[in-house]
Design a protein around this motif. Structure first.
Motif, PDB file in Angstrom:
ATOM      1  N   PRO B   5      29.969  13.912  19.078  1.00 31.56           N
ATOM      2  CA  PRO B   5      29.240  12.885  19.826  1.00 31.56           C
ATOM      3  C   PRO B   5      28.088  12.303  19.000  1.00 31.56           C
ATOM      4  N   ASP B   6      27.459  13.141  18.215  1.00 27.67           N
ATOM      5  CA  ASP B   6      26.340  12.683  17.391  1.00 27.67           C
ATOM      6  C   ASP B   6      26.768  11.535  16.491  1.00 27.67           C
ATOM      7  N   PHE B   9      27.538   8.352  18.594  1.00 30.64           N
ATOM      8  CA  PHE B   9      26.334   7.682  19.100  1.00 30.64           C
ATOM      9  C   PHE B   9      25.625   6.937  17.983  1.00 30.64           C
ATOM     10  N   ARG B  10      25.449   7.610  16.835  1.00 29.33           N
ATOM     11  CA  ARG B  10      24.745   6.962  15.734  1.00 29.33           C
ATOM     12  C   ARG B  10      25.510   5.742  15.238  1.00 29.33           C
ATOM     13  N   LEU B  12      27.706   3.840  16.878  1.00 27.21           N
ATOM     14  CA  LEU B  12      27.809   2.773  17.867  1.00 27.21           C
ATOM     15  C   LEU B  12      26.447   2.244  18.298  1.00 27.21           C
ATOM     16  N   ALA B  13      25.378   2.820  17.788  1.00 32.16           N
ATOM     17  CA  ALA B  13      24.034   2.398  18.197  1.00 32.16           C
ATOM     18  C   ALA B  13      23.697   1.012  17.650  1.00 32.16           C
ATOM     19  N   ARG B  18      28.734  -2.315  16.625  1.00 30.74           N
ATOM     20  CA  ARG B  18      29.458  -2.138  17.883  1.00 30.74           C
ATOM     21  C   ARG B  18      30.226  -3.400  18.249  1.00 30.74           C
ATOM     22  N   LEU B  77      37.203   7.650  20.909  1.00 29.63           N
ATOM     23  CA  LEU B  77      36.121   7.640  21.890  1.00 29.63           C
ATOM     24  C   LEU B  77      36.151   8.867  22.806  1.00 29.63           C
ATOM     25  N   LEU B  80      33.125  11.044  23.263  1.00 29.45           N
ATOM     26  CA  LEU B  80      32.086  10.364  24.029  1.00 29.45           C
ATOM     27  C   LEU B  80      32.355  10.515  25.526  1.00 29.45           C
ATOM     28  N   ILE B  81      33.605  10.317  25.892  1.00 29.14           N
ATOM     29  CA  ILE B  81      33.992  10.465  27.299  1.00 29.14           C
ATOM     30  C   ILE B  81      33.742  11.896  27.763  1.00 29.14           C
ATOM     31  N   TRP B  83      31.580  14.030  26.561  1.00 32.80           N
ATOM     32  CA  TRP B  83      30.156  14.294  26.644  1.00 32.80           C
ATOM     33  C   TRP B  83      29.570  13.749  27.944  1.00 32.80           C
TER      34      TRP B  83
END
Lengths: 107, 107
Positions: B5-6, B9-10, B12-13, B18, B77, B80-81, B83
DNA sequence: TTTATTCATAACCGCAGAGTTATAGGTAAG
DNA sequence: CTTACCTATAACTCTGCGGTTATGAATAAA
Protein backbone atom coordinates in the motif's frame (compact mmCIF):
# COMPACT_ATOMS: atom_id res chain seq x y z
CA UNK A 1 -10.41 15.70 -11.54
CA UNK A 2 -12.51 15.48 -8.39
CA UNK A 3 -10.55 17.02 -5.50
CA UNK A 4 -11.55 14.44 -2.93
CA UNK A 5 -9.33 11.53 -4.00
CA UNK A 6 -6.42 13.90 -4.54
CA UNK A 7 -6.54 15.12 -0.95
CA UNK A 8 -6.85 11.58 0.37
CA UNK A 9 -3.98 10.20 -1.70
CA UNK A 10 -1.67 13.06 -0.74
CA UNK A 11 -2.58 12.83 2.92
CA UNK A 12 -2.19 9.05 3.14
CA UNK A 13 1.01 8.97 1.10
CA UNK A 14 3.19 9.74 4.12
CA UNK A 15 3.98 6.55 6.10
CA UNK A 16 4.11 8.24 9.50
CA UNK A 17 0.78 9.93 8.95
CA UNK A 18 -0.83 6.79 7.58
CA UNK A 19 0.46 4.84 10.60
CA UNK A 20 -1.24 7.32 12.91
CA UNK A 21 -4.49 6.94 11.00
CA UNK A 22 -4.19 3.14 11.11
CA UNK A 23 -3.73 3.22 14.88
CA UNK A 24 -6.84 5.35 15.25
CA UNK A 25 -8.77 2.89 13.11
CA UNK A 26 -7.52 -0.16 15.00
CA UNK A 27 -7.51 1.10 18.55
CA UNK A 28 -10.05 3.90 18.48
CA UNK A 29 -9.82 7.33 20.07
CA UNK A 30 -6.37 8.45 21.26
CA UNK A 31 -4.85 11.54 22.81
CA UNK A 32 -1.98 13.36 21.10
CA UNK A 33 0.38 12.21 23.84
CA UNK A 34 -0.57 8.56 23.42
CA UNK A 35 -0.12 8.83 19.67
CA UNK A 36 3.24 10.53 20.05
CA UNK A 37 4.79 7.81 22.21
CA UNK A 38 5.16 5.07 19.61
CA UNK A 39 5.14 7.31 16.54
CA UNK A 40 8.90 7.67 16.31
CA UNK A 41 8.65 11.43 15.81
CA UNK A 42 8.26 14.50 18.02
CA UNK A 43 4.99 15.75 19.42
CA UNK A 44 4.81 18.81 17.12
CA UNK A 45 5.27 16.50 14.16
CA UNK A 46 2.36 14.40 15.35
CA UNK A 47 0.23 17.50 15.82
CA UNK A 48 0.97 18.60 12.27
CA UNK A 49 0.08 15.17 10.91
CA UNK A 50 -3.16 15.22 12.86
CA UNK A 51 -3.88 18.65 11.43
CA UNK A 52 -3.41 17.30 7.91
CA UNK A 53 -5.56 14.26 8.62
CA UNK A 54 -8.26 16.52 10.05
CA UNK A 55 -8.19 18.83 7.04
CA UNK A 56 -8.62 15.78 4.80
CA UNK A 57 -11.62 14.79 6.88
CA UNK A 58 -9.97 11.57 7.98
CA UNK A 59 -10.07 12.32 11.71
CA UNK A 60 -12.17 14.21 14.24
CA UNK A 61 -10.89 15.99 17.35
CA UNK A 62 -12.56 16.31 20.73
CA UNK A 63 -11.20 18.69 23.36
CA UNK A 64 -11.38 17.56 26.97
CA UNK A 65 -9.59 19.69 29.48
CA UNK A 66 -6.04 20.23 28.37
CA UNK A 67 -5.85 17.20 26.14
CA UNK A 68 -7.24 16.58 22.69
CA UNK A 69 -8.69 13.23 21.66
CA UNK A 70 -8.53 12.21 18.03
CA UNK A 71 -10.59 9.51 16.35
CA UNK A 72 -10.81 8.14 12.82
CA UNK A 73 -13.69 9.41 10.71
CA UNK A 74 -15.23 6.35 9.06
CA UNK A 75 -16.85 7.53 5.84
CA UNK A 76 -13.85 9.60 4.84
CA UNK A 77 -12.37 6.74 2.85
CA UNK A 78 -15.41 6.49 0.59
CA UNK A 79 -14.01 8.68 -2.21
CA UNK A 80 -10.98 6.40 -2.27
CA UNK A 81 -13.18 3.33 -2.55
CA UNK A 82 -15.21 5.02 -5.27
CA UNK A 83 -12.09 5.92 -7.23
CA UNK A 84 -10.58 2.44 -7.13
CA UNK A 85 -13.82 0.73 -8.09
CA UNK A 86 -14.25 3.24 -10.90
CA UNK A 87 -10.77 2.50 -12.26
CA UNK A 88 -11.51 -1.19 -12.00
CA UNK A 89 -14.80 -0.79 -13.83
CA UNK A 90 -13.06 1.08 -16.65
CA UNK A 91 -10.72 -1.69 -17.63
CA UNK A 92 -13.41 -4.23 -16.87
CA UNK A 93 -15.70 -2.52 -19.36
CA UNK A 94 -12.95 -2.56 -21.97
CA UNK A 95 -12.37 -6.24 -21.34
CA UNK A 96 -16.07 -6.86 -21.79
CA UNK A 97 -16.04 -4.94 -25.06
CA UNK A 98 -13.09 -6.99 -26.27
CA UNK A 99 -14.87 -10.14 -25.24
CA UNK A 100 -17.93 -9.02 -27.17
CA UNK A 101 -15.88 -8.28 -30.24
CA UNK A 102 -14.23 -11.69 -30.15
CA UNK A 103 -17.58 -13.40 -29.72
CA UNK A 104 -19.02 -11.58 -32.74
CA UNK A 105 -15.95 -12.40 -34.81
CA UNK A 106 -16.44 -16.01 -33.85
CA UNK A 107 -19.80 -16.28 -35.50
CA UNK B 1 3.60 -2.02 7.67
CA UNK B 2 3.07 -3.95 4.42
CA UNK B 3 5.09 -2.29 1.66
CA UNK B 4 2.47 -2.70 -1.06
CA UNK B 5 0.00 0.00 0.00
CA UNK B 6 2.86 2.37 0.76
CA UNK B 7 4.20 2.16 -2.79
CA UNK B 8 0.73 2.59 -4.26
CA UNK B 9 -0.15 5.61 -2.12
CA UNK B 10 3.14 7.34 -2.87
CA UNK B 11 2.87 6.62 -6.57
CA UNK B 12 -0.74 7.73 -6.92
CA UNK B 13 -0.30 10.82 -4.74
CA UNK B 14 1.01 12.92 -7.62
CA UNK B 15 -1.89 14.39 -9.66
CA UNK B 16 -0.08 14.33 -13.00
CA UNK B 17 0.92 10.72 -12.53
CA UNK B 18 -2.52 9.70 -11.36
CA UNK B 19 -4.07 11.45 -14.37
CA UNK B 20 -1.85 9.39 -16.67
CA UNK B 21 -2.93 6.22 -14.92
CA UNK B 22 -6.59 7.24 -15.15
CA UNK B 23 -6.26 7.82 -18.89
CA UNK B 24 -4.75 4.38 -19.32
CA UNK B 25 -7.62 2.88 -17.35
CA UNK B 26 -10.31 4.76 -19.29
CA UNK B 27 -8.92 4.68 -22.80
CA UNK B 28 -6.66 1.64 -22.76
CA UNK B 29 -3.20 1.29 -24.23
CA UNK B 30 -1.37 4.50 -25.21
CA UNK B 31 2.01 5.46 -26.59
CA UNK B 32 4.25 7.86 -24.69
CA UNK B 33 3.68 10.50 -27.35
CA UNK B 34 -0.08 10.26 -27.09
CA UNK B 35 0.11 10.48 -23.31
CA UNK B 36 2.44 13.48 -23.48
CA UNK B 37 0.12 15.60 -25.64
CA UNK B 38 -2.59 16.40 -23.10
CA UNK B 39 -0.52 15.83 -19.98
CA UNK B 40 0.57 19.43 -19.54
CA UNK B 41 4.19 18.46 -18.95
CA UNK B 42 7.21 17.57 -21.08
CA UNK B 43 7.89 14.16 -22.62
CA UNK B 44 10.74 13.31 -20.22
CA UNK B 45 8.44 14.08 -17.31
CA UNK B 46 5.86 11.67 -18.71
CA UNK B 47 8.53 9.00 -19.17
CA UNK B 48 9.60 9.38 -15.55
CA UNK B 49 6.02 9.11 -14.35
CA UNK B 50 5.52 6.00 -16.46
CA UNK B 51 8.68 4.56 -14.94
CA UNK B 52 7.31 5.16 -11.45
CA UNK B 53 3.94 3.65 -12.37
CA UNK B 54 5.70 0.63 -13.84
CA UNK B 55 7.86 0.13 -10.75
CA UNK B 56 4.71 0.20 -8.64
CA UNK B 57 3.24 -2.47 -10.90
CA UNK B 58 0.44 -0.19 -12.03
CA UNK B 59 1.31 -0.27 -15.74
CA UNK B 60 2.88 -2.57 -18.29
CA UNK B 61 5.00 -1.53 -21.28
CA UNK B 62 5.15 -3.08 -24.72
CA UNK B 63 7.84 -2.09 -27.21
CA UNK B 64 6.85 -1.89 -30.85
CA UNK B 65 9.38 -0.43 -33.23
CA UNK B 66 10.51 2.92 -31.95
CA UNK B 67 7.51 3.56 -29.80
CA UNK B 68 6.50 2.18 -26.42
CA UNK B 69 2.91 1.33 -25.58
CA UNK B 70 1.77 1.52 -21.95
CA UNK B 71 -1.35 -0.05 -20.47
CA UNK B 72 -2.87 -0.15 -16.99
CA UNK B 73 -2.27 -3.30 -14.98
CA UNK B 74 -5.64 -4.28 -13.49
CA UNK B 75 -4.92 -6.24 -10.31
CA UNK B 76 -2.37 -3.73 -9.11
CA UNK B 77 -4.97 -1.81 -7.15
CA UNK B 78 -5.89 -4.81 -5.03
CA UNK B 79 -3.60 -3.97 -2.09
CA UNK B 80 -5.28 -0.58 -1.99
CA UNK B 81 -8.72 -2.14 -1.90
CA UNK B 82 -7.56 -4.55 0.80
CA UNK B 83 -6.16 -1.73 2.90
CA UNK B 84 -9.29 0.43 2.75
CA UNK B 85 -11.61 -2.45 3.51
CA UNK B 86 -9.37 -3.45 6.40
CA UNK B 87 -9.50 0.06 7.85
CA UNK B 88 -13.25 0.08 7.43
CA UNK B 89 -13.58 -3.27 9.15
CA UNK B 90 -11.56 -2.02 12.11
CA UNK B 91 -13.88 0.79 13.07
CA UNK B 92 -16.88 -1.31 12.08
CA UNK B 93 -15.78 -3.97 14.55
CA UNK B 94 -15.42 -1.33 17.25
CA UNK B 95 -18.86 0.04 16.45
CA UNK B 96 -20.27 -3.47 16.75
CA UNK B 97 -18.58 -3.92 20.13
CA UNK B 98 -20.04 -0.63 21.30
CA UNK B 99 -23.46 -1.65 20.05
CA UNK B 100 -23.12 -4.92 21.93
CA UNK B 101 -22.17 -3.13 25.12
CA UNK B 102 -25.11 -0.75 24.86
CA UNK B 103 -27.50 -3.64 24.25
CA UNK B 104 -26.24 -5.47 27.31
CA UNK B 105 -26.50 -2.34 29.44
CA UNK B 106 -30.05 -1.96 28.27
CA UNK B 107 -31.20 -5.20 29.81
C1' DT C 1 -0.88 32.19 42.71
C1' DT C 2 2.49 29.42 41.17
C1' DT C 3 3.92 25.40 38.87
C1' DA C 4 3.39 21.56 35.77
C1' DT C 5 1.25 19.42 31.93
C1' DT C 6 -0.68 19.07 27.29
C1' DC C 7 -1.16 20.47 22.81
C1' DA C 8 -0.63 23.85 18.91
C1' DT C 9 2.04 27.22 16.42
C1' DA C 10 6.25 29.58 14.71
C1' DA C 11 10.53 29.56 12.56
C1' DC C 12 13.85 27.19 10.53
C1' DC C 13 16.51 23.22 8.06
C1' DG C 14 17.31 19.51 4.79
C1' DC C 15 15.96 16.56 1.39
C1' DA C 16 13.03 14.03 -1.75
C1' DG C 17 11.02 14.57 -5.97
C1' DA C 18 8.66 16.85 -9.95
C1' DG C 19 9.86 19.82 -13.42
C1' DT C 20 13.03 21.50 -16.94
C1' DT C 21 16.69 21.27 -21.09
C1' DA C 22 20.07 18.65 -23.43
C1' DT C 23 21.32 14.48 -25.29
C1' DA C 24 21.98 9.57 -26.30
C1' DG C 25 20.05 5.11 -28.28
C1' DG C 26 17.34 2.77 -31.29
C1' DT C 27 14.30 2.39 -35.21
C1' DA C 28 11.84 3.91 -39.36
C1' DA C 29 12.03 6.69 -43.54
C1' DG C 30 14.42 8.96 -47.65
C1' DC D 1 24.20 6.08 -45.52
C1' DT D 2 21.86 9.91 -43.89
C1' DT D 3 18.10 11.96 -41.80
C1' DA D 4 14.08 12.21 -38.92
C1' DC D 5 11.44 10.45 -35.22
C1' DC D 6 10.32 8.35 -30.60
C1' DT D 7 11.59 7.32 -26.07
C1' DA D 8 14.76 7.05 -22.15
C1' DT D 9 18.41 8.94 -19.41
C1' DA D 10 21.50 12.54 -17.46
C1' DA D 11 22.23 16.68 -15.11
C1' DC D 12 20.40 20.33 -12.95
C1' DT D 13 16.97 23.61 -10.49
C1' DC D 14 13.53 24.68 -7.32
C1' DT D 15 9.59 24.07 -4.58
C1' DG D 16 7.01 21.41 -1.05
C1' DC D 17 6.97 19.25 3.00
C1' DG D 18 8.37 16.35 6.93
C1' DG D 19 11.43 16.87 10.55
C1' DT D 20 13.44 19.56 14.30
C1' DT D 21 13.70 23.05 18.54
C1' DA D 22 11.64 26.83 20.86
C1' DT D 23 7.76 28.87 22.62
C1' DG D 24 2.93 30.25 23.45
C1' DA D 25 -1.89 29.21 25.20
C1' DA D 26 -4.83 26.79 27.95
C1' DT D 27 -5.96 23.92 31.73
C1' DA D 28 -4.99 20.98 35.78
C1' DA D 29 -2.48 20.40 40.02
C1' DA D 30 0.06 22.06 44.30
Amino acid sequence: MSPAPDMLFRTLADPTRRAIFERLCREGEQTVGALTVRSGVSQPAVSKHLGALKQAGLVRDRHEGRQTHYSAQPGALNPLIDWTSQMSSFWQRRLDALDDLLKRMDQ
